[in-house]
Design a protein around this motif. Structure first.
Motif, PDB file in Angstrom:
ATOM      1  N   SER A   1      38.751  35.939  48.674  1.00 43.36           N
ATOM      2  CA  SER A   1      38.618  35.547  47.262  1.00 43.36           C
ATOM      3  C   SER A   1      37.200  35.716  46.795  1.00 43.36           C
ATOM      4  N   LEU A   2      36.263  35.335  47.656  1.00 43.52           N
ATOM      5  CA  LEU A   2      34.855  35.357  47.303  1.00 43.52           C
ATOM      6  C   LEU A   2      34.409  36.778  47.006  1.00 43.52           C
ATOM      7  N   VAL A   3      34.764  37.688  47.908  1.00 44.31           N
ATOM      8  CA  VAL A   3      34.357  39.077  47.718  1.00 44.31           C
ATOM      9  C   VAL A   3      34.954  39.612  46.421  1.00 44.31           C
ATOM     10  N   LEU A   4      36.259  39.407  46.250  1.00 44.64           N
ATOM     11  CA  LEU A   4      36.924  39.895  45.041  1.00 44.64           C
ATOM     12  C   LEU A   4      36.347  39.218  43.799  1.00 44.64           C
ATOM     13  N   GLY A   5      36.206  37.892  43.899  1.00 47.80           N
ATOM     14  CA  GLY A   5      35.761  37.117  42.737  1.00 47.80           C
ATOM     15  C   GLY A   5      34.365  37.497  42.305  1.00 47.80           C
ATOM     16  N   VAL A   6      33.429  37.568  43.240  1.00 46.00           N
ATOM     17  CA  VAL A   6      32.047  37.882  42.889  1.00 46.00           C
ATOM     18  C   VAL A   6      31.949  39.307  42.366  1.00 46.00           C
ATOM     19  N   LEU A   7      32.668  40.203  43.011  1.00 47.35           N
ATOM     20  CA  LEU A   7      32.620  41.604  42.617  1.00 47.35           C
ATOM     21  C   LEU A   7      33.189  41.798  41.213  1.00 47.35           C
ATOM     22  N   LEU A   8      34.438  41.355  41.036  1.00 49.75           N
ATOM     23  CA  LEU A   8      35.085  41.591  39.750  1.00 49.75           C
ATOM     24  C   LEU A   8      34.473  40.725  38.654  1.00 49.75           C
ATOM     25  N   GLY A   9      34.163  39.457  38.995  1.00 48.86           N
ATOM     26  CA  GLY A   9      33.525  38.571  38.016  1.00 48.86           C
ATOM     27  C   GLY A   9      32.165  39.115  37.620  1.00 48.86           C
ATOM     28  N   GLY A  10      31.432  39.627  38.603  1.00 54.14           N
ATOM     29  CA  GLY A  10      30.105  40.174  38.344  1.00 54.14           C
ATOM     30  C   GLY A  10      30.182  41.384  37.431  1.00 54.14           C
ATOM     31  N   ILE A  11      31.094  42.287  37.738  1.00 56.58           N
ATOM     32  CA  ILE A  11      31.254  43.486  36.900  1.00 56.58           C
ATOM     33  C   ILE A  11      31.621  43.070  35.491  1.00 56.58           C
ATOM     34  N   SER A  12      32.551  42.119  35.406  1.00 54.62           N
ATOM     35  CA  SER A  12      33.034  41.653  34.119  1.00 54.62           C
ATOM     36  C   SER A  12      31.897  41.055  33.291  1.00 54.62           C
TER      37      SER A  12
ATOM     38  N   THR B   1      40.683  34.509  41.224  1.00 55.17           N
ATOM     39  CA  THR B   1      40.540  34.492  39.768  1.00 55.17           C
ATOM     40  C   THR B   1      39.613  33.371  39.308  1.00 55.17           C
ATOM     41  N   ASP B   2      39.723  32.208  39.950  1.00 53.31           N
ATOM     42  CA  ASP B   2      38.845  31.092  39.582  1.00 53.31           C
ATOM     43  C   ASP B   2      37.389  31.461  39.788  1.00 53.31           C
ATOM     44  N   LEU B   3      37.121  32.014  40.986  1.00 54.64           N
ATOM     45  CA  LEU B   3      35.747  32.380  41.307  1.00 54.64           C
ATOM     46  C   LEU B   3      35.225  33.457  40.367  1.00 54.64           C
ATOM     47  N   ALA B   4      36.095  34.402  40.057  1.00 53.33           N
ATOM     48  CA  ALA B   4      35.664  35.479  39.160  1.00 53.33           C
ATOM     49  C   ALA B   4      35.262  34.893  37.812  1.00 53.33           C
ATOM     50  N   ARG B   5      35.991  33.884  37.364  1.00 49.03           N
ATOM     51  CA  ARG B   5      35.663  33.282  36.065  1.00 49.03           C
ATOM     52  C   ARG B   5      34.331  32.553  36.128  1.00 49.03           C
ATOM     53  N   VAL B   6      34.122  31.818  37.237  1.00 50.87           N
ATOM     54  CA  VAL B   6      32.841  31.117  37.389  1.00 50.87           C
ATOM     55  C   VAL B   6      31.697  32.128  37.356  1.00 50.87           C
ATOM     56  N   VAL B   7      31.836  33.179  38.148  1.00 52.38           N
ATOM     57  CA  VAL B   7      30.762  34.167  38.269  1.00 52.38           C
ATOM     58  C   VAL B   7      30.521  34.863  36.933  1.00 52.38           C
ATOM     59  N   ARG B   8      31.598  35.230  36.266  1.00 47.00           N
ATOM     60  CA  ARG B   8      31.454  35.895  34.970  1.00 47.00           C
ATOM     61  C   ARG B   8      30.731  34.994  33.981  1.00 47.00           C
ATOM     62  N   GLY B   9      31.162  33.733  33.941  1.00 41.86           N
ATOM     63  CA  GLY B   9      30.546  32.790  33.013  1.00 41.86           C
ATOM     64  C   GLY B   9      29.053  32.654  33.276  1.00 41.86           C
ATOM     65  N   ARG B  10      28.694  32.554  34.555  1.00 41.72           N
ATOM     66  CA  ARG B  10      27.279  32.410  34.886  1.00 41.72           C
ATOM     67  C   ARG B  10      26.494  33.660  34.488  1.00 41.72           C
ATOM     68  N   PHE B  11      27.055  34.821  34.765  1.00 39.21           N
ATOM     69  CA  PHE B  11      26.354  36.056  34.402  1.00 39.21           C
ATOM     70  C   PHE B  11      26.146  36.132  32.894  1.00 39.21           C
ATOM     71  N   MET B  12      27.210  35.777  32.152  1.00 39.67           N
ATOM     72  CA  MET B  12      27.119  35.832  30.694  1.00 39.67           C
ATOM     73  C   MET B  12      26.027  34.896  30.201  1.00 39.67           C
ATOM     74  N   ALA B  13      26.009  33.672  30.771  1.00 42.00           N
ATOM     75  CA  ALA B  13      25.020  32.695  30.322  1.00 42.00           C
ATOM     76  C   ALA B  13      23.620  33.162  30.695  1.00 42.00           C
TER      77      ALA B  13
END
Lengths: 333, 333, 369
Positions: free
Chosen positions: C176-187, C244-256
């Motif tokens: 999950s972490l790998v997928l979440g950070v990767l996809l959330g980060g890209i997003s 998906t949860d992790l991706a959202r966290v990561v995306r939100g942080r990147f956006m902020a």
């Protein structure tokens, strides 16, 4: 002076935190009179906002009033009430908060609810404190909005705070504060978040309302310009104490405390020559946990008397014009 | 000699609505702004929130892409480059000649890096010197902004707002830039610290021959800092003049009102101020003619239909007002 | 360098992010205790076979439903830990064989004694266990938590199940972490169309009810897959939603973070995109990711447990918490052998501990907040 509407005596407020005791207020005394404005001025951490919150008994946990009295004059010849003796959530305190004392905050967006119309929020206060019917409260809300200079109040009354500009929101905030028909208005940095032309509008409004309603106004700000424009009496605070108090003209033209003097010299002014350096106060305000011994201003003070100032806090010395000052050096001169 | 020349800069934001994000209008945040900054000069951009002054500064730093216009920057002897059209690949070599000082010293320093690393970052990423060279340079910069050498290995959280702002200034100076864009650099600071930073900026300019673009809303600070001042209103410059002239003899009614609205730190100068009615115009829906006419006490019929041009009145004084020749306006100081 | 004593203030000025987080975390006593419990759990994971007393797979009809044994520490006033031997008693009414301790026979417990063969840490072949019983006869042995119907020692099975359940959770979170950070980060970094696509994908995945989704996927696993293959397949299935949860966290942080002044400052200084991401952005939410991970772990463990309990996850002969609970679900087992319910205890303890730890980490993660 007698006939004070509100008198604060030796107020001490501490915050007990994990890191230690934060001494927010260390014995603050002042009086407020009808139709007059007291300016509380100071830099961050001086305790000016805590003073306001203590009067309204809304100090955030873990803050606690340790000692002191806050006497509010009774209405219609009733005896004065000591607000520190009332439980913060008692019915009497709630009736005083908003009823006898109104409060205007710095940022209206956080103190107005986003879910209710402007009118509902004013009407709620009106009903709470004056027991009017729903329809009468609504009418009163429109009247109050007109009072604070909001154009077309019949329409604005049904709008939500986010639909209003910053200046209009601050007017609504003032209308809410006035809804309980208070005797005292406390304004905590009421114009800091506003632009200068809007600030001028709001200051004018507060002055007019004070005159019309014979309000006692406690104006809290860090802006010496606003103080000079508005206040009758000024209390200068530094690290939880009033270091000097006096009539506004004396404070600005014959300051007694070195901090007041330096603060006035260090503020930039539109009246100054362009590209001139400002006088500065060395260092910065210490963290409240690291309060210097004795007079807390002594490490930054140019008039510092060695071995005296760091030994003990100077006592409050009354001055001829009804003010007071806490300074060893001021006593000598 | 001109260091920076901005010509007819525009930045429009599209307003999109609906499912298909159709363009239904635009916000003209910056609408045809032109000015120059000479070497060693300070130009201040002043105006109320939403007037577009910050957008101008961000376009110059290329943190935002301008919609149209030219920003010609000539840091060396080479012919000027246009920052609007400069490809991103060449941006880095130009950017080292212009750096920025931010408003909020808490947000502008990475809390996870030591002060030494923060100041050294521009040197590091531009491959300046060896690690030892960079260390020496950082220590030299710390001395320049009057921070102790011990600050090097500490983290930003150990410093007060004023000290952090000094760190931000040291970082901005690391690459020896020609132009510093300072976006409200003192407005988040305490009064007594504000003076220290204003003095530091003045002193650094004299020592290093810097040019400043100083973006601010506080006219008092602007007066202490600037050689020339440009006043903005709803995306346009309405008046430019050398500092003393602008303050003492404003030629635009908006400038006059702004100056009048500034609270003067002297209770003896309380007087009737010009208080503007209404609110700043919405840049998404500006009024026809002069954007200021709905609030202008001097407005005539022509102002309601025709957009005024910037008119030169001599000695580098320009104002965007149809009645510039007939009006006599009052200033301060 | 000379040794200097730092004052408290000095100490704080030089404190790194990690130290500040640790100082705040330390104040959170429940989280601290939970952290220790989780460390112990993972110690069990690493040393499972060493801690087990008998082969968790070995069945023996004669050992069926032996109740938990008490350990006696002293014999004749001397420290000599032992357990009593067992004697079978035939119930005169039901004719069932029941086991009762036989105080006449004392079986001494031997520390670091020999037992069944296994590979320590999966590498070193050995047969040494933390403790065992000497001279064990067919029904003699040490049964701390009793045995199940097939005569397998519950203690040993629980220990080995812990290894599987906790490691499958960890592996699931890893994926999950790998997928979440990767996809959330890209997003979060690129925004625009890529962001829209990834966000819609996340919404789609989250809109499918989890249990039926898992059931469908798990049911489609070929029946002849080995235990190991099923293990990995289940890991992938349960991490399908978790990322998906992790991706959202990561995306939100990147956006902020994209709009933070210090990021803009780095960009203006000329820092490359990679440096901005790895030096400035990632460290400022690394702690958030750790906290999110420790909060995601219990969900993974529960997922595995419930899938296996439903018979859709791991299947015997694999041993996991879910499988042990499945054994305990029949009324007959509960009536005859209530000790089988012990297997619920580590599940509850582990889930609670992970949640408290996650909360504590999350609170401590932002010392500047």
């Amino acid at each position: 002076m007698s006939g004070a509407l509100l008198s604060v005596q030796d107020l001490v407020v501490h915050f007990h935190q994990d890191e230690g005791i934060l001494r927010a207020l260390e014995g603050v005394s002042f009086e407020v009179h009808r139709g007059r404005t007291l300016g509380l001025v100071g830099e961050s951490g001086c305790g000016k906002s805590v003073t306001a919150r203590s009067i309204l008994r809304i100090v955030d946990r873990p803050g606690r009033i340790v000692s002191g009295r806050i006497n509010l004059d009774g209405r219609r010849g009733e005896p004065p009430i000591d607000l520190t003796a009332l439980p913060a959530n008692s019915r009497r305190m709630r009736a005083i908060r908003g009823g006898r004392i109104g409060l205007v905050f710095q940022e209206p967006m956080t103190s107005l609810s986003v879910n209710y119309t402007v009118g509902n929020q004013i009407a709620e206060v009106v009903r709470e404190h004056q027991g009017l019917s729903r329809a009468a409260a609504h009418a009163r809300a429109i009247e109050l909005l007109r009072d604070v200079g909001i154009p077309r109040p019949e329409r604005r009354v049904d709008e939500y705070p986010f639909q209003l500009s910053g200046g209009l929101r601050q007017r609504v905030m003032i209308a809410v504060a006035l809804a309980g028909d208070p005797d005292i208005l406390i304004a905590d940095e009421p114009t800091t978040a506003l632009d200068v032309t809007t600030q001028a509008q709001i200051l004018n409004l507060m002055r007019r309302l004070q005159r019309e309603k014979n309000l006692a106004l406690i104006l809290i700000t860090h802006d010496m310009g606003v103080i000079a424009e508005m206040a009758d009496e000024v209390a200068v605070m530094y690290l939880g104490r009033i270091v000097e108090r006096g009539p506004v003209d004396q404070i600005f033209h014959a300051p007694r405390h070195p901090y007041t003097r330096l603060l006035l010299r260090s503020i930039p002014s539109v009246l100054a020559e362009p590209r001139t350096p400002l006088a500065t106060i060395s260092g910065s305000v210490p963290h409240p946990y690291q309060r210097p011994s004795g007079c807390p201003f002594h490490p930054r003070c140019p008039d510092h008397i060695p071995a005296t100032c760091e030994a003990a806090m100077p006592a409050e010395t009354a001055t001829a014009d009804g003010g007071c000052v806490r300074c060893y050096a001021a006593e000598h001169t | 000699m001109t260091l920076l020349e901005v010509k007819d800069l525009r930045k429009y934001y599209a307003i999109r609505r609906g499912l298909l994000q159709r363009r239904v209008g635009e916000v003209r945040a910056v609408d045809g702004v032109s000015f120059q900054i000479a070497r060693g000069e300070t130009l201040s951009l002043v105006g109320e929130s939403g007037c577009g002054k910050t957008t101008v500064s961000r376009c110059i730093m290329r943190a935002l892409d301008a919609t149209s216009g030219e920003i010609r920057f000539a840091p060396g002897d080479a012919p000027p480059v246009d920052l609007v059209t400069l490809p991103r690949s060449r941006l880095r070599s130009v950017r080292r000649h212009m750096q920025m000082i931010f408003q909020d010293p808490h947000a502008s320093l990475n809390p996870r890096m030591t002060v030494g690393d923060i100041i050294a970052e521009p040197l590091l990423v531009n491959n300046v010197g060896t690690a030892a060279d960079r260390r020496d340079r950082v220590l030299q910069l710390l001395e320049l902004v009057k921070l102790p050498r011990a600050a090097y290995s500490r983290f930003p959280h150990a410093f007060s707002g004023g000290q952090r702002q000094r760190v931000g200034i040291a970082r901005a100076l690391a690459l020896d830039p020609k132009l510093i864009v300072a976006d409200e650099p003192v407005s988040a600071l305490d009064v007594s610290v504000q003076a220290q930073i204003v003095n530091l900026l003045l002193e650094l300019q004299d020592r290093l021959g810097l040019s400043y673009l100083f973006v601010a809303h506080d006219l008092s600070v602007v007066k202490h800092m600037s050689d020339r001042v440009a006043v903005m209103y709803v995306g346009r410059i309405v008046e430019v003049a050398p500092t003393r002239r602008l303050f003492s003899k404003p030629r635009h009614p908006y400038t006059e009102a702004l100056l009048s609205a500034v609270p003067k730190p002297d209770p003896r100068l309380r007087s009737e101020r010009i208080v503007l009615q209404g609110e700043v115009a919405d840049p998404a829906d500006p009024p026809p003619g002069c954007a200021f006419h709905p609030r202008c006490p001097y407005a005539v019929d022509r102002c309601r239909v025709e957009v005024p041009e910037l008119i030169e009145t001599g000695d580098g004084h320009m104002a965007r007002c149809h009645r510039v020749q007939e009006l006599t306006l009052s200033g301060v100081g | 360098m000379s040794v200097t004593v730092l004052t408290a203030e000095e100490r704080i000025s030089h404190a790194t992010q990690l130290q500040l987080t640790w100082w705040r975390f330390r104040k959170h006593k429940v989280a601290l205790v939970s952290g220790v419990i989780i460390l112990l759990f993972y110690l069990v994971v690493v040393l499972a076979d060493f801690l087990a007393t008998s082969d968790p797979h070995a069945t023996d009809a004669r050992r069926s439903f032996i109740p938990p044994q008490a350990i006696h520490l002293f014999d004749d006033g001397k420290f000599r830990p032992h357990v009593y031997g067992l004697k079978g008693i035939r119930d005169p009414r039901t004719f069932r064989l029941r086991y009762a301790p036989d105080p006449e026979r004392k079986l001494p417990i031997r520390f670091l004694g020999r037992g069944y063969d296994y590979n320590l840490l999966g590498l070193i072949p050995t047969n040494i266990h933390l403790f065992s019983v000497e001279d064990a006869g067919p029904v003699d042995g040490i049964f701390l938590l009793g045995t199940d119907q097939l005569g397998r020692d519950l203690w040993s099975r629980l220990i080995v199940a812990t290894r599987i359940s906790l490691s499958i959770g960890l592996a699931g979170v890893g994926v999950s972490l790998v997928l979440g950070v990767l996809l959330g980060g890209i997003s979060g970094l690129y925004g625009g169309t890529v962001d829209t696509i990834i966000q819609r994908l996340i919404e789609l995945l989250r809109s499918v009810p989890t249990i039926p989704l898992w059931m469908g996927l798990a049911a489609s696993l070929p029946a002849d897959w080995s235990v190991l293959q099923v293990y990995f397949a289940i890991t992938l299935i349960i991490s399908l939603i978790g990322w998906t949860d992790l991706a959202r966290v990561v995306r939100g942080r990147f956006m902020a973070l994209r709009t933070e002044d210090f990021i803009l400052a780095a960009e203006l200084a000329g820092a490359s995109r990679g440096r901005i991401i790895f030096r400035h952005m990632l460290p400022s939410f690394f702690s958030h990711i750790i906290a999110a991970t420790s909060l995601a772990l219990p969900a993974m463990i529960i997922s595995e447990t419930s899938l296996s309990f439903l018979g859709l996850g791991l299947r015997p002969p694999a041993i996991s918490w879910g499988i042990l609970l499945q054994d305990a679900q029949s009324v007959q087992s509960l009536a005859l052998a209530p000790w089988l319910l012990c297997s619920a205890v580590p599940v509850i303890v582990a889930i609670l501990a992970f949640n408290f730890l996650g909360d504590g980490l999350r609170d401590a993660a932002d010392p500047y907040g």
